[in-house]
Design a protein around this motif. Sequence first.
Motif, PDB file in Angstrom:
ATOM      1  N   ALA A 286      -5.260   9.880   0.724  1.00  9.01           N
ATOM      2  CA  ALA A 286      -3.839  10.181   0.932  1.00  9.01           C
ATOM      3  C   ALA A 286      -3.292  11.067  -0.186  1.00  9.01           C
ATOM      4  O   ALA A 286      -2.442  11.916   0.050  1.00  9.01           O
ATOM      5  CB  ALA A 286      -3.029   8.894   1.046  1.00  9.01           C
TER       6      ALA A 286
ATOM      7  N   ILE B 288       1.659   9.547  -5.447  1.00 10.69           N
ATOM      8  CA  ILE B 288       1.939  10.890  -4.930  1.00 10.69           C
ATOM      9  C   ILE B 288       3.122  11.510  -5.675  1.00 10.69           C
ATOM     10  O   ILE B 288       3.275  12.730  -5.708  1.00 10.69           O
ATOM     11  CB  ILE B 288       2.179  10.863  -3.397  1.00 10.69           C
TER      12      ILE B 288
ATOM     13  N   PHE C 260       1.043   4.037  -2.987  1.00 12.84           N
ATOM     14  CA  PHE C 260       0.869   5.435  -2.585  1.00 12.84           C
ATOM     15  C   PHE C 260       2.013   6.302  -3.084  1.00 12.84           C
ATOM     16  O   PHE C 260       1.807   7.385  -3.649  1.00 12.84           O
ATOM     17  CB  PHE C 260       0.743   5.518  -1.058  1.00 12.84           C
ATOM     18  N   ARG C 261       3.248   5.814  -2.916  1.00 17.81           N
ATOM     19  CA  ARG C 261       4.427   6.598  -3.323  1.00 17.81           C
ATOM     20  C   ARG C 261       4.455   6.813  -4.833  1.00 17.81           C
ATOM     21  O   ARG C 261       4.835   7.880  -5.310  1.00 17.81           O
ATOM     22  CB  ARG C 261       5.715   5.903  -2.886  1.00 17.81           C
TER      23      ARG C 261
ATOM     24  N   LEU D 143       0.840  -1.202   0.000  1.00 17.16           N
ATOM     25  CA  LEU D 143       0.000   0.000   0.000  1.00 17.16           C
ATOM     26  C   LEU D 143       0.871   1.248   0.000  1.00 17.16           C
ATOM     27  O   LEU D 143       0.602   2.211  -0.722  1.00 17.16           O
ATOM     28  CB  LEU D 143      -0.954  -0.006   1.204  1.00 17.16           C
ATOM     29  N   ASN D 144       1.934   1.245   0.804  1.00 11.29           N
ATOM     30  CA  ASN D 144       2.856   2.387   0.805  1.00 11.29           C
ATOM     31  C   ASN D 144       3.507   2.566  -0.563  1.00 11.29           C
ATOM     32  O   ASN D 144       3.691   3.695  -1.022  1.00 11.29           O
ATOM     33  CB  ASN D 144       3.933   2.209   1.882  1.00 11.29           C
TER      34      ASN D 144
ATOM     35  N   LEU E 238      -6.267   5.431  -0.661  1.00 11.93           N
ATOM     36  CA  LEU E 238      -5.340   6.079  -1.598  1.00 11.93           C
ATOM     37  C   LEU E 238      -5.908   7.413  -2.094  1.00 11.93           C
ATOM     38  O   LEU E 238      -5.162   8.379  -2.261  1.00 11.93           O
ATOM     39  CB  LEU E 238      -5.040   5.153  -2.778  1.00 11.93           C
TER      40      LEU E 238
END
Lengths: 229, 229
Positions: free
Chosen positions: B140, B104, B100-101, B96-97, B137
């Motif tokens: 975020a 973003i 996300f990265r 998930l991180n 997501l």
Amino acid sequence: LNRIKASGLKLRFCTNETQATREKFVKKLQGLGFDISVAEVTAPAPAACRILKERSLRPHLLVHNDLVPEFAEIDKTNPNCVVIGDAAENFTYANLNEAFRVLIGMEKPVLLSLGSGRYYKETDGLKLDVGAYMKALEYACDVQAEVVGKPSKMFFESALAEMGVPAQQAIMIGDDIVSDVGGAQRCGMRALQVRTGKYRPCDENHPHVKPDAYVNNLAEAVDIILQQL
Amino acid sequence: LNRIKASGLKLRFCTNETQATREKFVKKLQGLGFDISVAEVTAPAPAACRILKERSLRPHLLVHNDLVPEFAEIDKTNPNCVVIGDAAENFTYANLNEAFRVLIGMEKPVLLSLGSGRYYKETDGLKLDVGAYMKALEYACDVQAEVVGKPSKMFFESALAEMGVPAQQAIMIGDDIVSDVGGAQRCGMRALQVRTGKYRPCDENHPHVKPDAYVNNLAEAVDIILQQL
């Protein structure tokens, strides 16, 4: 920090830290050379404990292992609410499903979230913060979480009350445009954004939040504040 | 199913299944005795592949291992979008991180979601569905996902086009009040909710969606449809 303390200004550390007890958090900062004590810290977990006791809520915890001691005195049998914090590695598929099942099984689901941050920066990169997982549970259960921590108004008001200072006379310094700057301003405080930590240049075009000023670091924030005394 | 097929009515299987290729999905249903072929299935992954090709998007995939073959012909180097499906055990904190990265880091984040379901039922209990992780997501990264799959209008319209049937002459049968019933109705179809699978009694008080009728199982749905011919 020392210059602020020497000036006689009142000081409070407002953190959304939920990966550790206040004790651990303070020790870490002391280790870095900061003059800080547990009594100077406003943090989400103790605020949540007050709410749990007031409303006879028994939490299912989805939090970081190191935060669990803050809930030592809370009855956690037969849960009637879910408390979510920045659980980090505890945000597993299994744990998220479990918290979800506890919530969806309630007639009227109650979800307390220790913050609503979107993400934060660690040495190995950006990480999703508790707010993202809060949104996942909110959507799945069709509930609205009650946020304990920045940017909730109640959280800033607690910090002000603990200092005995009206909002108009207080200044927030923070790196998060929404949680720090936006939250404090909505509470009637002024707020400086530091261009360090999770600051990103595009924050300066934020559609809703505009800091009272930008500073390049904490020392510069202190310069500005002391100049205006 | 056999009675529907024998009646001469046109039939299409609309699934948000994103834990397996259509081939695997069809084999599973065939194994349960259903008369079904890959050509009769409308599913999110092939719909997403069409979009990716049309818009020259190169996905970072956060999907179930068994779905990856559906994206075999898609260029995935140097991603300029994220595709999220029901990744199940692949919904790890690390994955998930990472998704996300990637998001973003884009100037204008593009997130395609293979469905927006809130949860589903498996033999070992309720599980969070892709929609919950999509919301995480979205929040975020402050973006809106493009949903491919039920209840998106485009998805039902594809199924209708594949059958060559106007919405007014089509009936959806499903267990999900929002994804199946609500989605089909917004597209101009009628919809029956079956009281099996993920159906819950409180669905009958849903604030926005009201099925054209309830049925206790698929056989009862077929009875009603064939009676009206």
